[in-house]
Scaffold this active site. Sequence first.
Site, short mmCIF file in Angstrom:
data_model
loop_
_atom_site.label_atom_id
_atom_site.label_comp_id
_atom_site.label_asym_id
_atom_site.label_seq_id
_atom_site.Cartn_x
_atom_site.Cartn_y
_atom_site.Cartn_z
N GLU A 185 -13.20 -32.12 39.48
CA GLU A 185 -12.49 -30.90 39.88
C GLU A 185 -12.78 -30.56 41.34
OE1 GLU A 185 -12.80 -27.71 36.97
OE2 GLU A 185 -11.75 -28.92 35.48
N GLU B 29 -10.67 -34.15 30.62
CA GLU B 29 -11.01 -32.85 30.01
C GLU B 29 -9.76 -32.28 29.39
OE1 GLU B 29 -13.33 -30.01 32.25
OE2 GLU B 29 -14.45 -31.62 33.23
#
Length: 512
Positions: free
Chosen positions: A180, A311
Amino acid sequence: MTTGSADTLTAVINLDLPGPTISRHIYGHFAEHLGRCIYGGFYVGEDSEIPNEGGIRLDVVEALRALRIPNLRWPGGCFADEYHWRDGIGPREERARTVNSHWGDVVEDNSFGTHEFMQLCELLGAEPYINGNVGSGTVREMSEWVEYLTRADDSPMAALRRANGRDEPWQLSFFGIGNEAWGCGGNMTAPQYTHLARQYATYVRNHGEKPVYKIAAGANVDDYGWTESLMKSLSGLGGAHAQHTHVQGLSLHYYTHSGPWEDKGDATRFDDEAYYVTMKRARRMEELVRGHAAVMDSYDPERTVGLVIDEWGTWWNVEEGTNPGFLYQQNTLRDALVASVHFDTFHRFADRVAMANIAQTVNVLQAMILTDPDSGALVLTPSYHVFEMNTGHHDANSLPVGIKGTVPTREVEGSEVSLFSASASTKDGTALISLSNLDASSARTVVLDLRGRTVTGHSARLLSAPTLQTHNTPEQPDAVSPVAHTGIREHAHGLEVDLPAHSYVTVQLQLG
Ligand code: AHR
């Protein structure tokens, strides 16, 4: 034997037209240093009364082995970009103590580190997916971690590993170049991260025989520009050194919740409206995969770069009375249906989705296993059962499913959402068909129009419960668990299957 009426819902499956292989790695898992996922979940320490090997809970390992976990991602997540691997090696009592600032601001004693993680993978029979630190780590640190893990000779890092008790190098299958990067991994812009990814990935060397599959930190939800930036830059690499510079995969993160980010919804107390919003958002995974795959196709028509959805899953408000930073939530039949529709999408895009990781395996978000912090009791969640029921899809060939008849839909937040989902695959003279009835209150019957091969036998399993809110607890561990499904009959075109309201059914075929 019955025949279908005009508006019968029919799933047409050509058993003799196998499509791309569904990588078993789409059934991957994720274990972060977050709340009670590692500590108390996977790892209790060697002095625990809970049976363990090297501190790793053996009941958790046994339950997860039934899922044939193909890979396990670690140590994060956001934690990965503040993790310095040298803190987690050597004698445990001498390991550095650090602060887990992302998750609960708790002190991390680093008793679970590289050796413990690799031992966990060995016990599970899972391939390791280690996520490196780009946000606050150095190129050298990342490079040396890979050397420590995988080098056989007497290089400095191999020697250090040996001094810490491990002679043989491990095999490292997957390595993440940050996480991220657009958020907790450094709040970077796409061009900034793209440049860094090229640099960091260059120094993730292949020391062993099996090359490491490198995964760049990809997009958040529908940030197609991020994917484009990575693809543009990565496809510009090539020539003699391509194998050292390329990444083999790009990640995508997407979570399902029924409310806004600030109030995501309750895991067990929800009404039908919240349920249908959840299903609409879960089904959005299809739109996202299609969108990112289209961008990737324009740079990589051969589909050599994998989309790695490392994810995904439900993210609810934490359970009352638990640490908000620990992301502990219950798991109901609704979560199981979220999982089943995600897998249908992943199966359909088997030629681009190389891997996926549910967040997270134990005690965090959409977990497979919940453990009681006081008694240590272990509960298998409804989501666990979908993973178990789907093991037959691992490395099977995807079969396209054509739908005839009126697909039931419902208007949710201004658009029609399909309440039926299906996918199928074949391997080793068998086929597995997944059928989800997402209707909260109506049962349905579906005809399986099976073409191209002779079906010599069949069986079916059903996962459902009286209500969507039903979940498993230590007192009622099997409130939601699969049973043999008797609502299946022969039909002129193949089989006819009853789907109770809010249910997931798998049909296993033997093929002649
Ligand atoms: O899975 C929980 C967190 O969600 C991860 O640490 C992070 O990558 C994401 O935002």
